[in-house]
Scaffold this motif. Structure first.
Motif, PDB file in Angstrom:
ATOM      1  N   UNK A  56      42.904  39.103  56.416  1.00 15.54           N
ATOM      2  CA  UNK A  56      42.827  38.988  54.968  1.00 15.54           C
ATOM      3  C   UNK A  56      41.993  37.766  54.595  1.00 15.54           C
ATOM      4  N   UNK A  57      41.116  37.893  53.594  1.00 17.10           N
ATOM      5  CA  UNK A  57      40.250  36.763  53.221  1.00 17.10           C
ATOM      6  C   UNK A  57      41.017  35.510  52.819  1.00 17.10           C
ATOM      7  N   UNK A  58      42.127  35.676  52.084  1.00 12.01           N
ATOM      8  CA  UNK A  58      42.829  34.481  51.607  1.00 12.01           C
ATOM      9  C   UNK A  58      43.503  33.731  52.767  1.00 12.01           C
ATOM     10  N   UNK A  59      43.941  34.461  53.793  1.00 12.90           N
ATOM     11  CA  UNK A  59      44.505  33.788  54.959  1.00 12.90           C
ATOM     12  C   UNK A  59      43.407  33.061  55.730  1.00 12.90           C
ATOM     13  N   UNK A  60      42.244  33.698  55.855  1.00 11.87           N
ATOM     14  CA  UNK A  60      41.115  33.040  56.519  1.00 11.87           C
ATOM     15  C   UNK A  60      40.730  31.755  55.793  1.00 11.87           C
ATOM     16  N   UNK A  61      40.767  31.797  54.466  1.00 13.21           N
ATOM     17  CA  UNK A  61      40.461  30.608  53.680  1.00 13.21           C
ATOM     18  C   UNK A  61      41.510  29.528  53.903  1.00 13.21           C
ATOM     19  N   UNK A  62      42.790  29.926  53.947  1.00 14.44           N
ATOM     20  CA  UNK A  62      43.871  28.971  54.199  1.00 14.44           C
ATOM     21  C   UNK A  62      43.722  28.322  55.558  1.00 14.44           C
ATOM     22  N   UNK A  63      43.360  29.128  56.565  1.00 12.97           N
ATOM     23  CA  UNK A  63      43.262  28.618  57.930  1.00 12.97           C
ATOM     24  C   UNK A  63      42.147  27.593  58.095  1.00 12.97           C
ATOM     25  N   UNK A  64      41.223  27.539  57.148  1.00  7.72           N
ATOM     26  CA  UNK A  64      40.190  26.497  57.223  1.00  7.72           C
ATOM     27  C   UNK A  64      40.786  25.109  56.992  1.00  7.72           C
ATOM     28  N   UNK A  65      41.930  25.068  56.302  1.00  7.09           N
ATOM     29  CA  UNK A  65      42.540  23.786  55.939  1.00  7.09           C
ATOM     30  C   UNK A  65      43.911  23.574  56.590  1.00  7.09           C
ATOM     31  N   UNK A  66      44.577  24.646  56.994  1.00  5.37           N
ATOM     32  CA  UNK A  66      45.920  24.520  57.580  1.00  5.37           C
ATOM     33  C   UNK A  66      46.184  25.718  58.483  1.00  5.37           C
ATOM     34  N   UNK A  67      46.528  25.435  59.735  1.00  5.11           N
ATOM     35  CA  UNK A  67      46.917  26.487  60.664  1.00  5.11           C
ATOM     36  C   UNK A  67      48.314  26.200  61.186  1.00  5.11           C
ATOM     37  N   UNK A  68      48.945  27.226  61.710  1.00  6.06           N
ATOM     38  CA  UNK A  68      50.376  27.117  61.976  1.00  6.06           C
ATOM     39  C   UNK A  68      50.754  27.410  63.419  1.00  6.06           C
ATOM     40  N   UNK A  69      49.771  27.424  64.323  1.00  6.05           N
ATOM     41  CA  UNK A  69      50.102  27.598  65.730  1.00  6.05           C
ATOM     42  C   UNK A  69      50.765  26.361  66.321  1.00  6.05           C
ATOM     43  N   UNK A  70      50.821  25.262  65.559  1.00  2.76           N
ATOM     44  CA  UNK A  70      51.491  24.056  66.035  1.00  2.76           C
ATOM     45  C   UNK A  70      52.959  24.317  66.345  1.00  2.76           C
ATOM     46  N   UNK A  71      53.493  25.454  65.856  1.00  2.00           N
ATOM     47  CA  UNK A  71      54.886  25.784  66.152  1.00  2.00           C
ATOM     48  C   UNK A  71      55.162  25.850  67.641  1.00  2.00           C
ATOM     49  N   UNK A  72      54.161  26.228  68.443  1.00  2.00           N
ATOM     50  CA  UNK A  72      54.349  26.275  69.895  1.00  2.00           C
ATOM     51  C   UNK A  72      54.628  24.877  70.435  1.00  2.00           C
ATOM     52  N   UNK A  73      53.864  23.875  69.984  1.00  2.00           N
ATOM     53  CA  UNK A  73      54.079  22.507  70.450  1.00  2.00           C
ATOM     54  C   UNK A  73      55.403  21.950  69.939  1.00  2.00           C
ATOM     55  N   UNK A  74      55.801  22.359  68.750  1.00  2.00           N
ATOM     56  CA  UNK A  74      57.109  21.960  68.244  1.00  2.00           C
ATOM     57  C   UNK A  74      58.213  22.549  69.127  1.00  2.00           C
ATOM     58  N   UNK A  75      58.054  23.806  69.550  1.00  2.00           N
ATOM     59  CA  UNK A  75      58.998  24.406  70.485  1.00  2.00           C
ATOM     60  C   UNK A  75      59.039  23.630  71.799  1.00  2.00           C
ATOM     61  N   UNK A  76      57.872  23.204  72.290  1.00  2.00           N
ATOM     62  CA  UNK A  76      57.830  22.452  73.533  1.00  2.00           C
ATOM     63  C   UNK A  76      58.627  21.152  73.411  1.00  2.00           C
ATOM     64  N   UNK A  77      58.428  20.437  72.317  1.00  2.00           N
ATOM     65  CA  UNK A  77      59.160  19.178  72.125  1.00  2.00           C
ATOM     66  C   UNK A  77      60.662  19.424  72.050  1.00  2.00           C
ATOM     67  N   UNK A  78      61.066  20.488  71.363  1.00  2.00           N
ATOM     68  CA  UNK A  78      62.490  20.837  71.271  1.00  2.00           C
ATOM     69  C   UNK A  78      63.049  21.146  72.656  1.00  2.00           C
ATOM     70  N   UNK A  79      62.315  21.963  73.422  1.00  2.00           N
ATOM     71  CA  UNK A  79      62.797  22.358  74.744  1.00  2.00           C
ATOM     72  C   UNK A  79      62.901  21.158  75.678  1.00  2.00           C
TER      73      UNK A  79
END
Length: 403
Positions: free
Chosen positions: A43-66
């Protein structure tokens, strides 16, 4: 990834703030994968959002929790039997048994279902080729999916189970950490510091991204610090006086993570290390389980519910996205679902399947694994010579006591 952990919190219950972090992490990862997996090509609006904020950092947050949760549970157990090889072996074996029954049945179930969908429900090709999924399934079962992922990215098709790369990395961590603790003893902290500093200085190639362990190491270091005076002295109890306003701090930290994830790795080569550090700060705030991240209420209860099922959500969300794409393909042009309805269907189906997986697979097998681990530990510790043996055999030397 959201690998389930040992209970931690007051009264042997779960740490509610940690569960909230798991929920935020898995929601971020699931949203990140919507682009391209559910909405194809996107979707274009998600692509536009991803230019400024992405959310794959959740994997690293999981790593720190584990790293924090596992070390917080395992390190005291190993330290309690220091010097006794038999008890250490029993403790480590029991830990591995609990991890096996907690993680692998669900992981293997969804690997099998992905293969089944590839064969029986793949007219659109959403699930990819059978060969790629067979290879991905083998890599997932052998816990080397992270190495296959590093080799495949930008080069050839991985398969529909690509999220298993982080599960493999965490299982490698679970395998090695107890052995390293036994060998290094109190110096395990120096190894964790070295892992963090080394990766801070490296440019993250695809291979290094698939074996990144700085967030795991920082989580372990936080767990080591918990019994110390400084951890107690740094307790941010002042946050409670801020009431609902205290949610601004975790929101700012999460916004920082989203921005860092969207930055150019060439312009900011150390961004992964910073993501790991910020993730560990969030885990530190949650580690006190004192509502520092979010006041008690309905919203927090909802996040705790999601966090408890985050492992299942992580395994299930991509297959659900592909399944809905397949259904839309079969419906054809007669029915064109708007994006919001497709997202709502995906969220509902993921929640339903994750809850079923949690109730009827994860929880029963977790309890079974706990019983098996307890029996194993007891049998291993009881495998000693009878009390009358010294009268019949020569007394062992001190060097042979642990053999």
């Amino acid at each position: 990834m959201p690998v389930p952990s040992e209970p931690l919190g007051p009264g042997n219950g779960r740490n509610r703030d940690i569960e909230c972090l798991r929920a935020v992490a898995v929601i971020g990862v699931a949203f990140h994968h919507m682009q391209g997996s559910l909405f194809h090509p996107g979707l274009p609006w998600i692509a536009q959002l991803f230019r400024h904020a992405q959310f794959w950092f959740g994997v690293d947050l999981f790593f720190a929790i584990s790293g924090f949760i596992i070390a917080r549970s395992l390190l005291p157990q190993v330290a309690a039997c220091a010097g006794n090889v038999r008890q250490q072996a029993a403790t480590i074996g029991a830990f591995w048994i609990r991890r096996f029954w907690r993680l692998l049945p669900s992981a293997w179930l969804w690997l099998g279902l992905i293969l089944l969908a590839t064969l029986a429900c793949n007219r659109s090709g959403a699930f990819g080729s059978l060969h790629a999924n067979l290879m991905a399934t083998l890599a997932g079962m052998l816990d080397v999916a992270n190495f296959r992922f590093a080799d495949a990215i930008f080069r050839y098709e991985y398969g529909a189970s690509f999220v298993y790369w982080s599960l493999s990395l965490e299982e490698q961590f679970y395998l090695l950490l107890p052995l390293l603790v036994v060998v290094l003893r109190r110096r395990i902290d120096l190894l964790m510091v070295a892992l963090v500093l080394l990766q801070l200085c490296l440019f993250r190639t695809t291979l290094l991204m698939s074996i990144r362990t700085d967030a795991l190491a920082l989580g372990v270091l936080l767990a080591i610090a918990v019994p110390g005076r400084m951890y107690a002295a740094l307790n941010p109890c002042f946050l409670l006086r801020l009431r609902a306003v205290r949610v601004l701090l975790p929101c700012l930290l999460l916004a920082c993570l989203a921005w860092l994830a969207s930055t150019d790795p060439l312009a900011m080569p150390f961004r992964i290390s910073v993501i790991a550090a910020v993730s560990t700060i969030l885990v530190w705030l949650a580690s006190y389980d004192n509502d520092y991240l979010l006041p008690a209420g309905r919203f927090k209860r909802a996040l705790v519910w999601i966090g408890a099922r985050s492992y299942a959500i992580y395994l299930i969300h991509v297959p659900v996205y592909f399944l809905l794409r397949e259904l839309c393909f079969r419906l054809g042009a007669a029915v064109i679902l708007p994006a919001w309805l497709l997202a709502a269907l995906a969220i509902g189906l993921i929640a339903l399947l994750a809850d079923l997986n949690y109730r009827f697979l994860e929880q029963p097998l977790r309890e079974h694994g706990q019983r098996v681990a307890e029996n194993f530990g007891q049998r291993w510790k009881d495998r000693q010579l009878p009390v009358y043996a010294p009268a019949l055999l020569p007394s062992p030397s001190p060097a042979g006591e642990g053999q």
